[in-house]
Write a protein that holds these residues in place. Structure first.
Motif, PDB file in Angstrom:
ATOM      1  N   UNK A 124      21.806  39.986  86.750  1.00 43.89           N
ATOM      2  CA  UNK A 124      22.490  39.696  88.541  1.00 43.89           C
ATOM      3  C   UNK A 124      23.633  39.523  88.193  1.00 43.89           C
ATOM      4  N   UNK A 125      24.650  39.306  89.621  1.00 44.01           N
ATOM      5  CA  UNK A 125      25.625  38.672  89.645  1.00 44.01           C
ATOM      6  C   UNK A 125      25.993  38.247  90.793  1.00 44.01           C
ATOM      7  N   UNK A 126      27.241  37.129  91.014  1.00 45.66           N
ATOM      8  CA  UNK A 126      27.426  37.064  92.100  1.00 45.66           C
ATOM      9  C   UNK A 126      26.630  35.890  92.579  1.00 45.66           C
ATOM     10  N   UNK A 127      25.824  35.128  91.971  1.00 44.93           N
ATOM     11  CA  UNK A 127      24.714  33.778  92.684  1.00 44.93           C
ATOM     12  C   UNK A 127      25.285  32.759  92.902  1.00 44.93           C
ATOM     13  N   UNK A 128      24.571  32.206  94.336  1.00 52.38           N
ATOM     14  CA  UNK A 128      25.227  30.584  94.148  1.00 52.38           C
ATOM     15  C   UNK A 128      25.429  29.721  93.251  1.00 52.38           C
ATOM     16  N   UNK A 129      26.205  29.054  93.407  1.00 51.47           N
ATOM     17  CA  UNK A 129      25.987  28.580  91.806  1.00 51.47           C
ATOM     18  C   UNK A 129      25.618  26.625  92.298  1.00 51.47           C
ATOM     19  N   UNK A 130      24.788  26.602  91.949  1.00 51.43           N
ATOM     20  CA  UNK A 130      24.260  24.801  92.357  1.00 51.43           C
ATOM     21  C   UNK A 130      24.119  24.001  91.329  1.00 51.43           C
ATOM     22  N   UNK A 131      24.942  23.926  90.733  1.00 50.34           N
ATOM     23  CA  UNK A 131      25.187  22.957  89.491  1.00 50.34           C
ATOM     24  C   UNK A 131      27.044  22.228  89.885  1.00 50.34           C
ATOM     25  N   UNK A 132      27.390  21.101  90.422  1.00 50.88           N
ATOM     26  CA  UNK A 132      28.349  20.275  90.636  1.00 50.88           C
ATOM     27  C   UNK A 132      29.060  20.634  88.675  1.00 50.88           C
ATOM     28  N   UNK A 133      28.736  19.918  88.161  1.00 49.69           N
ATOM     29  CA  UNK A 133      29.623  20.209  86.926  1.00 49.69           C
ATOM     30  C   UNK A 133      29.011  20.906  86.034  1.00 49.69           C
ATOM     31  N   UNK A 134      29.883  21.686  85.125  1.00 49.43           N
ATOM     32  CA  UNK A 134      29.361  22.689  83.854  1.00 49.43           C
ATOM     33  C   UNK A 134      28.909  23.953  84.372  1.00 49.43           C
ATOM     34  N   UNK A 135      28.410  24.875  83.531  1.00 49.73           N
ATOM     35  CA  UNK A 135      27.809  26.303  84.500  1.00 49.73           C
ATOM     36  C   UNK A 135      26.180  26.671  84.003  1.00 49.73           C
ATOM     37  N   UNK A 136      25.626  26.962  84.757  1.00 47.93           N
ATOM     38  CA  UNK A 136      24.783  27.173  85.210  1.00 47.93           C
ATOM     39  C   UNK A 136      23.552  27.663  84.163  1.00 47.93           C
ATOM     40  N   UNK A 137      23.036  27.499  83.457  1.00 51.20           N
ATOM     41  CA  UNK A 137      21.987  28.213  82.472  1.00 51.20           C
ATOM     42  C   UNK A 137      20.556  28.907  83.306  1.00 51.20           C
ATOM     43  N   UNK A 138      20.346  30.373  83.696  1.00 57.37           N
ATOM     44  CA  UNK A 138      19.129  30.963  84.458  1.00 57.37           C
ATOM     45  C   UNK A 138      18.594  31.778  84.163  1.00 57.37           C
ATOM     46  N   UNK A 139      17.331  31.645  84.817  1.00 60.93           N
ATOM     47  CA  UNK A 139      16.469  32.037  84.252  1.00 60.93           C
ATOM     48  C   UNK A 139      15.369  32.653  85.702  1.00 60.93           C
ATOM     49  N   UNK A 140      14.374  33.882  85.590  1.00 63.26           N
ATOM     50  CA  UNK A 140      14.077  34.393  86.538  1.00 63.26           C
ATOM     51  C   UNK A 140      12.565  34.806  86.287  1.00 63.26           C
ATOM     52  N   UNK A 141      11.761  33.855  87.075  1.00 64.25           N
ATOM     53  CA  UNK A 141      10.059  33.899  87.015  1.00 64.25           C
ATOM     54  C   UNK A 141       9.305  35.028  87.970  1.00 64.25           C
ATOM     55  N   UNK A 142       9.035  36.154  87.030  1.00 64.21           N
ATOM     56  CA  UNK A 142       8.342  37.738  88.493  1.00 64.21           C
ATOM     57  C   UNK A 142       7.191  37.990  88.327  1.00 64.21           C
ATOM     58  N   UNK A 143       6.479  37.986  89.767  1.00 61.89           N
ATOM     59  CA  UNK A 143       5.530  38.161  90.289  1.00 61.89           C
ATOM     60  C   UNK A 143       4.527  38.792  90.666  1.00 61.89           C
ATOM     61  N   UNK A 144       3.879  39.319  91.197  1.00 59.28           N
ATOM     62  CA  UNK A 144       2.862  40.158  91.159  1.00 59.28           C
ATOM     63  C   UNK A 144       1.463  39.545  92.404  1.00 59.28           C
ATOM     64  N   UNK A 145       1.484  39.883  93.430  1.00 61.53           N
ATOM     65  CA  UNK A 145      -0.100  39.174  93.881  1.00 61.53           C
ATOM     66  C   UNK A 145       0.436  39.891  95.362  1.00 61.53           C
ATOM     67  N   UNK A 146      -1.388  40.070  96.421  1.00 62.35           N
ATOM     68  CA  UNK A 146      -1.481  40.094  97.119  1.00 62.35           C
ATOM     69  C   UNK A 146      -2.951  40.196  97.282  1.00 62.35           C
ATOM     70  N   UNK A 147      -3.513  40.690  98.325  1.00 62.55           N
ATOM     71  CA  UNK A 147      -4.806  40.811  99.286  1.00 62.55           C
ATOM     72  C   UNK A 147      -5.473  41.427  98.036  1.00 62.55           C
ATOM     73  N   UNK A 148      -6.301  40.164  97.653  1.00 63.08           N
ATOM     74  CA  UNK A 148      -7.844  40.872  96.963  1.00 63.08           C
ATOM     75  C   UNK A 148      -7.140  41.610  95.384  1.00 63.08           C
ATOM     76  N   UNK A 149      -5.666  41.117  95.088  1.00 61.97           N
ATOM     77  CA  UNK A 149      -5.766  40.731  93.755  1.00 61.97           C
ATOM     78  C   UNK A 149      -5.316  39.900  92.831  1.00 61.97           C
ATOM     79  N   UNK A 150      -5.865  40.338  91.834  1.00 60.02           N
ATOM     80  CA  UNK A 150      -5.588  38.203  90.959  1.00 60.02           C
ATOM     81  C   UNK A 150      -3.317  38.444  90.511  1.00 60.02           C
ATOM     82  N   UNK A 151      -3.050  37.145  90.808  1.00 68.88           N
ATOM     83  CA  UNK A 151      -1.494  36.618  90.958  1.00 68.88           C
ATOM     84  C   UNK A 151      -1.433  37.090  89.164  1.00 68.88           C
ATOM     85  N   UNK A 152      -0.410  37.361  88.930  1.00 71.44           N
ATOM     86  CA  UNK A 152       0.368  38.066  87.738  1.00 71.44           C
ATOM     87  C   UNK A 152       1.707  37.560  87.690  1.00 71.44           C
TER      88      UNK A 152
END
Length: 284
Positions: free
Chosen positions: A13-41
């Motif tokens: 990813x690039x050009x993300x919003x910086x939410x830290x006031x001091x120091x650089x961010x440590x970023x990770x991503x949580x990926x999920x699939x969900x829907x109608x009558x489908x178990x969430x992964x």
């Protein structure tokens, strides 16, 4: 039920919003699939330390999707980008992709297809981009598990629901065996006749304990409770009474003495004259 595997590699990813006031961010991503009558992964990438607004992961993951639900646009692929912090992680942005959109533009099934989507902040504003690649696998037939049939429940008849059946075969000619059938009411006995007081005669008038007599009971124990307040008695002037009595007594005694003296004086006068007269009767 037919399903397909979905292989995804979260690249960067690039050009993300910086939410830290001091120091650089440590970023990770949580990926999920969900829907109608489908178990969430859900799956989480590794954390890119000190990456700031341009993290890189190249993290592979695998999902299973229902192709029919995906074609009906009932499945959604969500990427939540977050910043790891000591006092609680903070959201950076989110990417929402319909699985039907990936299924329509899957391209060559033998290779991964790279795509780029806009990242939006929690307020809905676009800020940054997310790069990932995907590929749909072969179809997999998954047998639906039928719900387990309910086991029959053996119940006993409620008491009074019907005539009881004897444990031994009854003798011929009698429907309930050697005993007569149960009568309605209180265990075979006829119910009491309907009357006031539940079928029983009311008590005769005056049949009760007499009321307690006035004053009947134990006298209060001495000293029980607070003693009644007593009014102080006025002291009589004993000196005045003694003085008055002494004066009256002295007056009475004085009167008696004066009367005796007057009587003695009268007797002395008479006796003086007579006495001297009688003295002349002696011969000297």
């Amino acid at each position: 039920m037919e399903q397909r595997t979905l292989d995804i590699k979260v690249v960067s990813a690039k050009g993300l919003k910086d939410v830290n006031l001091i120091g650089k961010m440590d970023v990770y991503a949580v990926v999920s699939i969900s829907g109608d009558s489908h178990p969430k992964q859900k799956t989480k990438t590794n954390v890119d330390k000190d990456c700031g607004s341009n993290p890189t992961w190249n993290y592979p993951m695998k999902f299973t999707v229902n192709e029919i639900a995906a074609k009906q646009n009932r499945l959604t692929l969500v990427f939540d980008l977050r910043c790891e912090r000591t006092f609680g992680d903070k959201d950076i942005g989110q990417v929402v992709v319909p699985v039907s959109e990936l299924l329509d533009s899957k391209g060559d099934e033998n290779s991964m297809k790279c795509v780029t989507y806009q990242v939006r902040t929690s307020s809905g504003k676009p800020k940054g981009e997310l790069n990932f690649s995907y590929k749909f696998g072969d179809k997999v037939v998954v047998e639906a598990v039928a719900p387990k049939a309910a086991e029959p429940v053996t119940a006993y008849p409620a008491p009074g629901a019907g005539p009881s059946v004897p444990a031994y075969p009854p003798p011929a000619g009698h429907p309930y065996g050697a005993y007569p059938p149960p009568q309605p009411g209180y265990g075979g006995y006829p119910p009491p006749p309907a009357a006031p007081y539940g079928g029983y005669q009311p008590p005769p008038p005056g049949y009760a304990y007499p009321p307690p007599q006035p004053g009947y009971g134990y006298p209060p124990a001495p000293g029980y409770g607070q003693p009644p307040l007593q009014q102080p008695q006025k002291k009589k002037n004993s000196k005045l009474g003694m003085g008055l009595g002494a004066g009256l007594l002295g007056g009475a005694l004085g009167g008696l003495l004066i009367g005796d003296m007057v009587s003695d004086a009268g007797a002395y006068d008479g006796g003086y004259d007579g006495g001297f007269d009688d003295a002349g009767g002696f011969d000297f």
